[in-house]
Design an enzyme around this catalytic site. Sequence first.
Site, PDB file in Angstrom:
ATOM      1  CG  ASP A 107      -0.202   0.212   2.531  1.00  0.00           C
ATOM      2  OD1 ASP A 107       0.806  -0.500   2.758  1.00  0.00           O
ATOM      3  OD2 ASP A 107      -0.621   1.060   3.341  1.00  0.00           O
ATOM      4  CG  ASP A 142       8.984   0.016   4.899  1.00  0.00           C
ATOM      5  OD1 ASP A 142       8.965   0.743   3.887  1.00  0.00           O
ATOM      6  OD2 ASP A 142       8.105   0.034   5.768  1.00  0.00           O
ATOM      7  CD  GLU A 198       4.368   0.425   6.952  1.00  0.00           C
ATOM      8  OE1 GLU A 198       5.271   0.676   7.777  1.00  0.00           O
ATOM      9  OE2 GLU A 198       3.999   1.238   6.065  1.00  0.00           O
ATOM     10  CG  HIS A 212       4.504   9.204   3.435  1.00  0.00           C
ATOM     11  ND1 HIS A 212       4.109   9.094   4.763  1.00  0.00           N
ATOM     12  CD2 HIS A 212       4.904   7.965   3.059  1.00  0.00           C
ATOM     13  CE1 HIS A 212       4.280   7.843   5.156  1.00  0.00           C
ATOM     14  NE2 HIS A 212       4.756   7.144   4.144  1.00  0.00           N
TER      15      HIS A 212
END
Length: 414
Positions: free
Chosen positions: A83, A201, A178, A383
């Site tokens: 995601d 990650d 997540e 993000h």
Amino acid sequence: MISKAHIIKRFIGYVTIDTESDPNSSTTPSTKKQWDLANTLAEELKQIGMTDVSIDNNAYIMATLPSNVEHEVPTIGFISHFDTSPDFTGANVKPQIIENYNGEDIILNEAENIVLSPDYFEDLLLYKGQTLITTDGTTLLGADDKAGICEIVSAMEYLIKHPEIKHGEIRVGFTPDEEIGRGAHKFDVEKFGADWAYTMDGSQIGELEYENFNAASAVVKVKGKIVHPGYAKDKMVNSMYIATEFINSIPRLETPERTEGYQGFFHLHDIKGEVEETTLHYIIRDHDKEHFEARKEVMVKLTNELNRQYGREVITIEIKDQYYNMREKIEPVMHIVNIAEEAMKQLDIEPLIKAIRGGTDGSQLSYMGLPCPNIFAGGHNFHGRYEYVPVESMIKATEVICKIAELTALKHSK
């Protein structure tokens, strides 16, 4: 040698599938569109030759690369999430490939004057001469964590094609949601069956992390009284003013924008207010467990003090723990960190061992019985519109996975 063109093609194939998660949804995955990539990944794992490929009703994907040695080797795992963050749109991602980056400004979107500049993002200068993949300035990229997925799939494919590299059994796992804190909630650790694992990650090349924040959420509700403003003398109670008192009583230097390293913080990330009621949403973070508990107590005491000041219950607070520092679970098995560190050194990567100023699936998984440090995936500026990833970092991360598998088998060969 890991193919650069192959990595680029695979990664772009992933990021152009929208998988944004939704914190307001109660389903798993939280958005139907996450199934689009989940089903694609499950099929791809079968195509490259993985065994025991499964995808459950919640879109959790698992697969196995069988051992190719006769001696007993611990089963290790590699995990990433598919995601992307709801902080910024992940729809219609249009990646741009910057070959041989020259160290100057990158025009992401000329029409909207969106520029990725090393004057502001100094890390860009680490990658002069390399190939960068950026956004077009209107979406995030999705390297968090589709870079990690790309690296895991590419590493498994490479090991399958190169049986001369000896390894034990390897499990891979891909998770939804997540980014909204639910990535490990329905992860079946027993089914996964690994002795330990690594989340791919992290960010900058070389990152190796086994510490993260202790985390809690706090919902503060302030009650007021609405009265016609023309007749409000000694009757109206404006909840927004009381909320402002609460906000201003929290240490102003202990916020995300004023802290770094091991310093914790209080973060007010949402306000909804009117005279009758105002709601404040905070997150509380600290690496140290005692400091973490003290931060929660600060907010409780402040609530009580303001209630005493107003002579009634004008404020209520609900604090919920979210996850804990995985250091407590990793330190007893530090050899798993040491293997990753050695793998990087053998590949001429300088390990950057530091604490995560955030959370990771690995934290929750570690407390669920699967010790799970975090390794770099290569991306930066997650993000948002300025997200980018150096292709060479993805290649190095892929090589690290292969080397960890090889070293784990070698260390248990006697």
